[in-house]
Design a protein around this motif. Structure first.
Motif, short mmCIF file in Angstrom:
data_model
loop_
_atom_site.label_atom_id
_atom_site.label_comp_id
_atom_site.label_asym_id
_atom_site.label_seq_id
_atom_site.Cartn_x
_atom_site.Cartn_y
_atom_site.Cartn_z
N ARG A 270 -7.88 0.79 -4.23
CA ARG A 270 -6.32 0.48 -4.53
C ARG A 270 -6.20 0.39 -6.05
N THR A 271 -5.32 0.70 -6.75
CA THR A 271 -4.86 0.61 -7.98
C THR A 271 -4.25 -0.75 -8.22
N GLY B 112 8.19 -1.53 5.48
CA GLY B 112 7.64 0.13 5.73
C GLY B 112 6.23 -0.04 6.18
N GLU B 113 5.83 0.82 5.96
CA GLU B 113 4.42 1.12 6.50
C GLU B 113 3.23 0.63 5.55
N SER B 114 3.13 1.35 4.51
CA SER B 114 2.07 1.07 3.62
C SER B 114 2.37 1.62 2.22
N PRO B 115 1.86 1.16 1.22
CA PRO B 115 2.11 1.67 0.17
C PRO B 115 1.50 3.42 -0.27
N GLY B 116 2.29 4.31 -0.99
CA GLY B 116 2.18 5.54 -1.20
C GLY B 116 1.69 5.66 -2.62
N PHE B 117 1.43 6.86 -2.97
CA PHE B 117 1.06 7.25 -4.49
C PHE B 117 1.55 6.37 -5.53
N GLU C 136 2.65 1.88 -9.24
CA GLU C 136 3.85 0.81 -9.91
C GLU C 136 3.66 -0.74 -9.43
N GLY C 137 3.06 -0.76 -8.26
CA GLY C 137 2.86 -1.98 -7.48
C GLY C 137 4.02 -2.48 -7.09
N THR D 81 5.95 -4.12 2.93
CA THR D 81 5.20 -3.14 3.72
C THR D 81 4.08 -3.84 4.20
N VAL D 82 3.63 -3.40 5.68
CA VAL D 82 3.00 -3.96 6.55
C VAL D 82 1.42 -4.04 5.75
N LEU D 83 0.77 -2.86 5.41
CA LEU D 83 -0.27 -3.01 4.37
C LEU D 83 -0.04 -3.14 3.00
N LYS D 84 -0.77 -3.71 2.31
CA LYS D 84 -0.39 -4.03 0.88
C LYS D 84 -1.22 -3.24 0.12
#
Length: 222
Positions: free
Chosen positions: A29-30, A47-52, A57-58, A87-90
């Protein structure tokens, strides 16, 4: 617990999540994308999880997806700043792949704690994955969008309202039209007198949550 106390508690959980190494996603992760918004919000968007862009941007729902949400909510008199976003995943899965069961089990207690603290009346799940997890039903978003139901989340019974994910709707005009119609129902859901009754439920916590088994889901785009 008042709004300022809930905000402080959310900050404490965010600090814990920022150092989380429970699953291998922490290695790539960034930034941890914990969540943001009004700690006293009646509406939470999950939502589901972070994208790009979220990973860089966090914050959840970054870029064009966020602007679409802002516009559609604004059309019906709602403000994005008055909601709570999560989101569910961080952490972002590599290549935006689907979350693995062990990743979900490791991360979902953070989401349940967020919902426990914010205490929204309506939780809008965006996309198939978030909807299946929060509803406990392995149904694709095309079958259940716009159909509210009562579920137990964060120690309370709330209205779960499945929606198409804005990132998917950006590229599919027919899906965008459906998303717009479904979002138009949110003010009525929030204003409804038939609010879910609170129940004496034990809410999961970050340190004590019993891992849930991820149910099979018919995944769409998101």
């Amino acid at each position: 617990m008042n709004a300022s106390e809930r905000a402080a508690a959310l900050d404490a959980v965010a600090v814990e999540a920022a150092g989380c190494v429970r699953c291998p996603l922490s290695e790539g992760r960034t930034r941890v994308v914990f969540g943001e918004g009004d700690p006293d919000a009646d509406l939470a968007l999950v939502g589901e999880s972070p994208g790009f862009h979220e990973d860089r941007e966090g914050m959840p729902f970054a870029g064009r997806g966020r602007e679409l949400l802002r516009r559609l909510l604004g059309q019906v008199g709602l403000s994005l700043e008055e909601t709570y976003l999560a989101t569910v995943l961080k952490c972002r899965p590599p290549g935006n792949r689907d979350p693995l069961p062990e990743e979900t089990v490791s991360c979902e207690p953070y989401l349940y704690r967020q919902l426990e603290l914010v205490r929204p009346r309506v939780v809008a799940s965006l996309g198939s994955f978030a909807t299946a997890l929060l509803s406990g039903r392995a149904l694709g978003i095309t079958r259940v969008h716009g159909q509210e139901q009562e579920v137990a989340l964060g120690g309370r019974v709330v209205k779960l309202y499945p929606l198409y994910h804005p990132a998917a709707a950006l590229y599919t005009p027919s899906m965008l039209a459906v998303l717009e119609r479904d979002i138009a129902r949110l003010p009525a859901l929030l204003a409804s007198d038939a609010t879910p009754s609170e129940q004496a439920l034990v809410a999961p916590t970050v340190s004590q949550a019993e891992p849930a088994v991820l149910r099979p889901v018919q995944l769409g785009l998101f």
